[in-house]
Design a protein around this motif. Structure first.
Motif, PDB file in Angstrom:
ATOM      1  N   UNK A  70      21.782   2.691  -9.064  1.00 43.99           N
ATOM      2  CA  UNK A  70      20.684   2.615  -8.172  1.00 43.99           C
ATOM      3  C   UNK A  70      21.009   1.436  -7.165  1.00 43.99           C
ATOM      4  N   UNK A  71      21.409   0.528  -7.373  1.00 45.32           N
ATOM      5  CA  UNK A  71      21.801  -0.493  -6.382  1.00 45.32           C
ATOM      6  C   UNK A  71      22.728  -0.491  -5.565  1.00 45.32           C
ATOM      7  N   UNK A  72      23.520   0.757  -5.808  1.00 51.87           N
ATOM      8  CA  UNK A  72      24.411   1.259  -4.953  1.00 51.87           C
ATOM      9  C   UNK A  72      24.302   2.284  -3.976  1.00 51.87           C
ATOM     10  N   UNK A  73      22.767   2.591  -3.972  1.00 54.29           N
ATOM     11  CA  UNK A  73      22.339   3.671  -3.224  1.00 54.29           C
ATOM     12  C   UNK A  73      22.147   3.203  -1.625  1.00 54.29           C
ATOM     13  N   UNK A  74      22.445   3.741  -0.555  1.00 54.55           N
ATOM     14  CA  UNK A  74      22.335   3.106   0.768  1.00 54.55           C
ATOM     15  C   UNK A  74      21.283   2.817   1.191  1.00 54.55           C
ATOM     16  N   UNK A  75      20.097   2.966   0.612  1.00 55.74           N
ATOM     17  CA  UNK A  75      18.747   2.256   0.721  1.00 55.74           C
ATOM     18  C   UNK A  75      18.430   1.323  -0.188  1.00 55.74           C
TER      19      UNK A  75
ATOM     20  N   UNK B  14      11.589 -12.783   5.195  1.00 50.46           N
ATOM     21  CA  UNK B  14      10.082 -13.024   5.362  1.00 50.46           C
ATOM     22  C   UNK B  14       9.133 -12.477   6.346  1.00 50.46           C
ATOM     23  N   UNK B  15      10.139 -11.852   7.375  1.00 55.29           N
ATOM     24  CA  UNK B  15       9.353 -11.156   8.541  1.00 55.29           C
ATOM     25  C   UNK B  15       8.962  -9.587   8.193  1.00 55.29           C
ATOM     26  N   UNK B  16       9.455  -9.074   6.949  1.00 49.38           N
ATOM     27  CA  UNK B  16       9.570  -7.824   6.467  1.00 49.38           C
ATOM     28  C   UNK B  16       8.248  -7.777   5.506  1.00 49.38           C
ATOM     29  N   UNK B  17       7.801  -6.585   5.285  1.00 43.66           N
ATOM     30  CA  UNK B  17       6.655  -6.439   4.211  1.00 43.66           C
ATOM     31  C   UNK B  17       6.974  -5.340   3.489  1.00 43.66           C
ATOM     32  N   UNK B  18       6.262  -5.306   2.325  1.00 42.03           N
ATOM     33  CA  UNK B  18       6.116  -4.342   1.635  1.00 42.03           C
ATOM     34  C   UNK B  18       4.591  -3.912   1.535  1.00 42.03           C
ATOM     35  N   UNK B  19       4.400  -2.567   1.279  1.00 41.74           N
ATOM     36  CA  UNK B  19       3.062  -1.928   1.399  1.00 41.74           C
ATOM     37  C   UNK B  19       2.755  -1.377   0.073  1.00 41.74           C
ATOM     38  N   UNK B  20       1.402  -1.937  -0.302  1.00 43.44           N
ATOM     39  CA  UNK B  20       0.858  -1.527  -1.643  1.00 43.44           C
ATOM     40  C   UNK B  20       0.156   0.114  -1.599  1.00 43.44           C
ATOM     41  N   UNK B  21       0.647   1.004  -2.328  1.00 45.31           N
ATOM     42  CA  UNK B  21       0.273   2.307  -2.362  1.00 45.31           C
ATOM     43  C   UNK B  21      -0.426   2.434  -3.674  1.00 45.31           C
ATOM     44  N   UNK B  22      -1.508   3.058  -3.840  1.00 38.93           N
ATOM     45  CA  UNK B  22      -2.447   3.312  -5.013  1.00 38.93           C
ATOM     46  C   UNK B  22      -2.537   4.623  -5.390  1.00 38.93           C
ATOM     47  N   UNK B  23      -2.960   4.763  -6.487  1.00 36.54           N
ATOM     48  CA  UNK B  23      -3.500   6.413  -7.157  1.00 36.54           C
ATOM     49  C   UNK B  23      -4.739   5.715  -8.113  1.00 36.54           C
ATOM     50  N   UNK B  24      -5.943   6.231  -7.800  1.00 32.70           N
ATOM     51  CA  UNK B  24      -7.059   5.761  -8.249  1.00 32.70           C
ATOM     52  C   UNK B  24      -7.029   6.970  -9.429  1.00 32.70           C
TER      53      UNK B  24
ATOM     54  N   UNK C  88       8.730  -1.010   0.631  1.00 25.69           N
ATOM     55  CA  UNK C  88       9.182  -1.467   2.052  1.00 25.69           C
ATOM     56  C   UNK C  88       8.611  -0.710   2.907  1.00 25.69           C
ATOM     57  N   UNK C  89       8.190  -1.568   4.151  1.00 29.36           N
ATOM     58  CA  UNK C  89       7.502  -0.927   5.233  1.00 29.36           C
ATOM     59  C   UNK C  89       8.658   0.260   6.024  1.00 29.36           C
ATOM     60  N   UNK C  90       9.873  -0.152   5.785  1.00 27.63           N
ATOM     61  CA  UNK C  90      10.790   0.745   6.572  1.00 27.63           C
ATOM     62  C   UNK C  90      11.246   1.965   5.472  1.00 27.63           C
ATOM     63  N   UNK C  91      11.134   1.927   4.578  1.00 27.07           N
ATOM     64  CA  UNK C  91      11.698   3.156   3.513  1.00 27.07           C
ATOM     65  C   UNK C  91      10.459   4.281   3.684  1.00 27.07           C
ATOM     66  N   UNK C  92      10.857   4.953   4.818  1.00 23.91           N
ATOM     67  CA  UNK C  92       9.931   6.160   5.067  1.00 23.91           C
ATOM     68  C   UNK C  92      10.014   7.233   4.074  1.00 23.91           C
ATOM     69  N   UNK C  93      11.336   7.484   3.525  1.00 27.40           N
ATOM     70  CA  UNK C  93      11.575   8.509   2.533  1.00 27.40           C
ATOM     71  C   UNK C  93      10.739   8.188   1.302  1.00 27.40           C
ATOM     72  N   UNK C  94      10.888   7.067   0.859  1.00 27.02           N
ATOM     73  CA  UNK C  94       9.918   6.747  -0.208  1.00 27.02           C
ATOM     74  C   UNK C  94       8.439   7.033  -0.008  1.00 27.02           C
ATOM     75  N   UNK C  95       7.912   6.297   1.107  1.00 27.44           N
ATOM     76  CA  UNK C  95       6.483   6.412   1.592  1.00 27.44           C
ATOM     77  C   UNK C  95       6.113   7.988   1.418  1.00 27.44           C
ATOM     78  N   UNK C  96       6.913   8.727   2.171  1.00 32.16           N
ATOM     79  CA  UNK C  96       6.568  10.324   2.331  1.00 32.16           C
ATOM     80  C   UNK C  96       6.448  10.874   0.560  1.00 32.16           C
ATOM     81  N   UNK C  97       7.392  10.493  -0.289  1.00 30.26           N
ATOM     82  CA  UNK C  97       7.320  11.015  -1.539  1.00 30.26           C
ATOM     83  C   UNK C  97       6.162  10.598  -2.166  1.00 30.26           C
ATOM     84  N   UNK C  98       5.642   9.511  -2.210  1.00 32.94           N
ATOM     85  CA  UNK C  98       4.589   8.704  -2.879  1.00 32.94           C
ATOM     86  C   UNK C  98       3.166   9.264  -2.203  1.00 32.94           C
TER      87      UNK C  98
END
Length: 184
Positions: free
Chosen positions: A26-31, A172-182, A144-154
């Motif tokens: 997994x840690x060798x994956x391009x993203x 530090x200048x980059x962010x992670x976004x919290x996604x939730x499933x209630x 991650x805010x730039x990981x559009x592929x994962x955001x779409x899957x979630x």
């Protein structure tokens, strides 16, 4: 649980070598630089005892975490999802207070050949069901805010942005976004 040609199941503590190999892959994956908070080099340098402990803490019978894998008929692992239980009144890994009992999805990975096949949904179904059985009120993850592929899957899995952001560990200048499933 099955998904096509794969069985979705919890790992066993004696499978630590396979846990290690899947994580290194997994840690060798391009993203990977956007998806994981550690590097290949750091993980590869960990002693066997680290991986043994990791498998023991998230394998069958563990109560605070569970790692699910998609295992092919030939025994190969095509993907993984881990769910941690975060107790109300504690703090999370970033130092934020945990206000209610929740599941926290981490370590999401599906090999390239398994992407787009429904495998990630099957892994999430198993992980989320396990979390609900533990009595969590919601399940969350950080992306991650730039990981559009994962955001779409979630989003496709029913997760939605909560509005909470966390500074990214590596930059530090980059962010992670919290996604939730209630829980419904």
């Amino acid at each position: 649980m099955t998904s096509g040609d794969y069985v979705i199941r919890a790992i066993r503590s004696d499978e630590w070598e396979a846990v290690k190999q899947l994580r290194l892959d997994a840690l060798r994956d391009p993203v990977a630089h956007l998806a994981f908070l550690e590097t290949y080099e750091k993980a590869a340098a960990e002693p066997d005892s680290f991986w043994q402990g990791r498998a023991e803490r998230s394998g069958e019978g563990a109560t605070g975490a569970r790692q699910f894998i998609a295992e092919g008929a030939d025994g190969t692992w095509a993907g993984s999802v881990t769910v941690l239980v975060e107790e109300a009144g504690t703090t999370d890994w970033a130092g934020f207070p945990v206000e209610r009992m929740q599941g926290h999805v981490v370590g999401v990975f599906v090999r390239a050949e398994g992407r787009g096949t429904g495998l990630v949904k099957a892994l999430f179904d198993a992980g989320v069901e396990w979390a609900w059985e533990r009595g969590v009120e919601r399940v969350r993850l950080l992306v991650h805010e730039d990981n559009a592929r994962a955001q779409a899957a979630y989003r496709k899995l029913g997760f939605a942005p909560s509005g909470m952001t966390v500074p990214y560990v590596h930059v530090e200048e980059q962010r992670e976004l919290e996604f939730v499933l209630e829980r419904s």
